[in-house]
Design a protein around this motif. Structure first.
Motif, PDB file in Angstrom:
ATOM      1  N   VAL A  62       0.843  -1.207   0.000  1.00  0.00           N
ATOM      2  CA  VAL A  62       0.000   0.000   0.000  1.00  0.00           C
ATOM      3  C   VAL A  62       0.873   1.250   0.000  1.00  0.00           C
ATOM      4  O   VAL A  62       0.606   2.217  -0.732  1.00  0.00           O
ATOM      5  N   ALA A  63       1.936   1.250   0.798  1.00  0.00           N
ATOM      6  CA  ALA A  63       2.833   2.405   0.830  1.00  0.00           C
ATOM      7  C   ALA A  63       3.483   2.631  -0.528  1.00  0.00           C
ATOM      8  O   ALA A  63       3.595   3.774  -1.005  1.00  0.00           O
ATOM      9  N   ALA A  64       3.898   1.541  -1.179  1.00  0.00           N
ATOM     10  CA  ALA A  64       4.503   1.655  -2.505  1.00  0.00           C
ATOM     11  C   ALA A  64       3.492   2.146  -3.536  1.00  0.00           C
ATOM     12  O   ALA A  64       3.833   2.911  -4.448  1.00  0.00           O
ATOM     13  N   THR A  65       2.242   1.721  -3.386  1.00  0.00           N
ATOM     14  CA  THR A  65       1.184   2.169  -4.291  1.00  0.00           C
ATOM     15  C   THR A  65       0.962   3.671  -4.160  1.00  0.00           C
ATOM     16  O   THR A  65       0.841   4.387  -5.164  1.00  0.00           O
ATOM     17  N   LEU A  66       0.934   4.151  -2.932  1.00  0.00           N
ATOM     18  CA  LEU A  66       0.770   5.592  -2.716  1.00  0.00           C
ATOM     19  C   LEU A  66       1.958   6.365  -3.293  1.00  0.00           C
ATOM     20  O   LEU A  66       1.774   7.394  -3.957  1.00  0.00           O
ATOM     21  N   ARG A  67       3.165   5.870  -3.065  1.00  0.00           N
ATOM     22  CA  ARG A  67       4.352   6.562  -3.595  1.00  0.00           C
ATOM     23  C   ARG A  67       4.336   6.608  -5.114  1.00  0.00           C
ATOM     24  O   ARG A  67       4.802   7.585  -5.715  1.00  0.00           O
ATOM     25  N   SER A  68       3.780   5.548  -5.732  1.00  0.00           N
ATOM     26  CA  SER A  68       3.737   5.526  -7.201  1.00  0.00           C
ATOM     27  C   SER A  68       2.847   6.628  -7.759  1.00  0.00           C
ATOM     28  O   SER A  68       2.947   6.981  -8.934  1.00  0.00           O
ATOM     29  N   ARG A  69       1.986   7.171  -6.900  1.00  0.00           N
ATOM     30  CA  ARG A  69       1.101   8.266  -7.298  1.00  0.00           C
ATOM     31  C   ARG A  69       1.472   9.559  -6.581  1.00  0.00           C
ATOM     32  O   ARG A  69       0.667  10.493  -6.489  1.00  0.00           O
ATOM     33  N   ASP A  70       2.700   9.594  -6.063  1.00  0.00           N
ATOM     34  CA  ASP A  70       3.241  10.797  -5.404  1.00  0.00           C
ATOM     35  C   ASP A  70       2.419  11.223  -4.192  1.00  0.00           C
ATOM     36  O   ASP A  70       2.264  12.419  -3.916  1.00  0.00           O
ATOM     37  N   VAL A  71       1.889  10.246  -3.485  1.00  0.00           N
ATOM     38  CA  VAL A  71       1.150  10.520  -2.247  1.00  0.00           C
ATOM     39  C   VAL A  71       2.011  10.083  -1.072  1.00  0.00           C
ATOM     40  O   VAL A  71       2.494   8.946  -1.028  1.00  0.00           O
ATOM     41  N   GLU A  72       2.213  10.993  -0.133  1.00  0.00           N
ATOM     42  CA  GLU A  72       3.030  10.697   1.035  1.00  0.00           C
ATOM     43  C   GLU A  72       2.137  10.341   2.218  1.00  0.00           C
ATOM     44  O   GLU A  72       1.135  11.005   2.484  1.00  0.00           O
ATOM     45  N   ALA A  73       2.516   9.282   2.918  1.00  0.00           N
ATOM     46  CA  ALA A  73       1.821   8.883   4.152  1.00  0.00           C
ATOM     47  C   ALA A  73       2.823   8.137   5.014  1.00  0.00           C
ATOM     48  O   ALA A  73       3.659   7.387   4.498  1.00  0.00           O
ATOM     49  N   SER A  74       2.757   8.339   6.310  1.00  0.00           N
ATOM     50  CA  SER A  74       3.714   7.681   7.192  1.00  0.00           C
ATOM     51  C   SER A  74       3.463   6.178   7.225  1.00  0.00           C
ATOM     52  O   SER A  74       2.334   5.710   6.984  1.00  0.00           O
ATOM     53  N   ASP A  75       4.511   5.423   7.510  1.00  0.00           N
ATOM     54  CA  ASP A  75       4.375   3.973   7.590  1.00  0.00           C
ATOM     55  C   ASP A  75       3.360   3.570   8.648  1.00  0.00           C
ATOM     56  O   ASP A  75       2.591   2.625   8.455  1.00  0.00           O
ATOM     57  N   SER A  76       3.346   4.281   9.770  1.00  0.00           N
ATOM     58  CA  SER A  76       2.410   3.936  10.843  1.00  0.00           C
ATOM     59  C   SER A  76       0.968   4.189  10.418  1.00  0.00           C
ATOM     60  O   SER A  76       0.066   3.414  10.751  1.00  0.00           O
ATOM     61  N   THR A  77       0.737   5.255   9.654  1.00  0.00           N
ATOM     62  CA  THR A  77      -0.618   5.548   9.174  1.00  0.00           C
ATOM     63  C   THR A  77      -1.084   4.469   8.209  1.00  0.00           C
ATOM     64  O   THR A  77      -2.226   3.991   8.292  1.00  0.00           O
ATOM     65  N   VAL A  78      -0.216   4.085   7.298  1.00  0.00           N
ATOM     66  CA  VAL A  78      -0.565   3.040   6.326  1.00  0.00           C
ATOM     67  C   VAL A  78      -0.830   1.724   7.043  1.00  0.00           C
ATOM     68  O   VAL A  78      -1.811   1.027   6.745  1.00  0.00           O
ATOM     69  N   ARG A  79       0.005   1.387   7.988  1.00  0.00           N
ATOM     70  CA  ARG A  79      -0.168   0.137   8.726  1.00  0.00           C
ATOM     71  C   ARG A  79      -1.505   0.111   9.461  1.00  0.00           C
ATOM     72  O   ARG A  79      -2.239  -0.882   9.398  1.00  0.00           O
ATOM     73  N   ARG A  80      -1.835   1.209  10.142  1.00  0.00           N
ATOM     74  CA  ARG A  80      -3.111   1.255  10.879  1.00  0.00           C
ATOM     75  C   ARG A  80      -4.301   1.150   9.929  1.00  0.00           C
ATOM     76  O   ARG A  80      -5.304   0.506  10.249  1.00  0.00           O
ATOM     77  N   ALA A  81      -4.190   1.775   8.756  1.00  0.00           N
ATOM     78  CA  ALA A  81      -5.278   1.716   7.781  1.00  0.00           C
ATOM     79  C   ALA A  81      -5.488   0.288   7.286  1.00  0.00           C
ATOM     80  O   ALA A  81      -6.627  -0.189   7.163  1.00  0.00           O
ATOM     81  N   VAL A  82      -4.400  -0.404   6.993  1.00  0.00           N
ATOM     82  CA  VAL A  82      -4.506  -1.781   6.506  1.00  0.00           C
ATOM     83  C   VAL A  82      -5.102  -2.685   7.579  1.00  0.00           C
ATOM     84  O   VAL A  82      -5.995  -3.505   7.294  1.00  0.00           O
ATOM     85  N   ILE A  83      -4.636  -2.548   8.790  1.00  0.00           N
ATOM     86  CA  ILE A  83      -5.152  -3.378   9.886  1.00  0.00           C
ATOM     87  C   ILE A  83      -6.646  -3.144  10.081  1.00  0.00           C
ATOM     88  O   ILE A  83      -7.423  -4.084  10.265  1.00  0.00           O
ATOM     89  N   ALA A  84      -7.060  -1.877  10.009  1.00  0.00           N
ATOM     90  CA  ALA A  84      -8.480  -1.555  10.189  1.00  0.00           C
ATOM     91  C   ALA A  84      -9.334  -2.077   9.044  1.00  0.00           C
ATOM     92  O   ALA A  84     -10.498  -2.450   9.238  1.00  0.00           O
ATOM     93  N   ALA A  85      -8.771  -2.109   7.839  1.00  0.00           N
ATOM     94  CA  ALA A  85      -9.525  -2.566   6.665  1.00  0.00           C
ATOM     95  C   ALA A  85      -9.820  -4.056   6.724  1.00  0.00           C
ATOM     96  O   ALA A  85     -10.810  -4.526   6.151  1.00  0.00           O
ATOM     97  N   PHE A  86      -8.954  -4.795   7.407  1.00  0.00           N
ATOM     98  CA  PHE A  86      -9.126  -6.247   7.514  1.00  0.00           C
ATOM     99  C   PHE A  86      -9.404  -6.599   8.969  1.00  0.00           C
ATOM    100  O   PHE A  86      -8.519  -7.037   9.701  1.00  0.00           O
ATOM    101  N   ASP A  87     -10.633  -6.371   9.361  1.00  0.00           N
ATOM    102  CA  ASP A  87     -11.054  -6.596  10.747  1.00  0.00           C
ATOM    103  C   ASP A  87     -12.325  -7.456  10.729  1.00  0.00           C
ATOM    104  O   ASP A  87     -13.419  -6.990  11.021  1.00  0.00           O
TER     105      ASP A  87
END
Length: 206
Positions: A62-87
């Motif tokens: 997910v972090a690499a996908t965001l970077r491919s579109r020039d979107v910056e997000a912290s690793d911790s934010t991405v991790r929390r989003a992924v964990i929440a998406a799969f609950d």
């Protein structure tokens, strides 16, 4: 006789998102991340080179996908989003208690699960009342490779103090779980041998 189990589809059912890309996008937006307009396409496109059979943790993708579109997000934010998406809601499958009891009577018991989402396996074990039920737990994200690659089975066998060839692995996917047979171990397909009937298959009393 050491026995190992797959988790999802074997010991539990879990209601995963029907559209993982959309689920992750929603959680990213909730955390003020600017999700690109072509997110669905970007999410389904590989952005990192990984060896054959390797497991890429989903937050890294997910972090690499965001970077491919020039979107910056912290690793911790991405991790929390992924964990929440799969609950998911989790339910134990019929016969789990009997299967685990049969396995314990034969030797050490392990869990070997393909899972790219951090924290999903331990959270699932808690919700299914299976926490502490295994002598060793190996996930593909932790060991770096997915079944049927030998690495997960070899890692679990080492943790159980045995050779992979001694493992009886119980699962629902002949392609992935059946990978134990390449190491001279034994695969038990729950589609053919229900969990409630595992005891005689392992050579224990019926």
């Amino acid at each position: 006789m050491p026995v190992s189990f797959d988790l999802f589809g074997t010991l539990v059912t879990a209601a995963m998102p029907a559209d993982p890309a959309a689920a992750v996008a929603a959680e990213l937006r909730d955390r003020d991340v600017a999700v690109p307009d072509d997110w669905s396409t970007a999410y389904r496109t590989p952005h990192l080179d990984v060896p054959d059979g390797a497991e890429l943790p989903l937050p890294a993708h997910v972090a690499a996908t965001l970077r491919s579109r020039d979107v910056e997000a912290s690793d911790s934010t991405v991790r929390r989003a992924v964990i929440a998406a799969f609950d998911p809601e989790v339910r134990r499958r019929e016969g789990v208690a009997a299967a685990l009891d049969a396995a314990r009577k034969r030797g050490p018991v392990g869990l070997c699960s393909n899972c790219s989402v951090p924290e999903l396996v331990p959270r699932t074990l808690v919700r299914a009342d299976l926490r502490g039920a295994f002598d060793a737990v190996v996930t593909s994200a932790a060991c770096g490779f997915r079944k049927p690659h030998p690495r997960p089975f070899e890692t679990l066998a080492a943790d159980l103090g045995c050779d992979a060839s001694a493992l009886v692995h119980v699962g629902d996917d002949p392609d992935a779980d059946g990978g134990i047979e390449a190491l001279d171990g034994r695969f038990v397909d729950v589609a053919e041998t229900p969990l409630s009937e595992l005891r005689p298959t392992l050579g224990g009393e019926s």
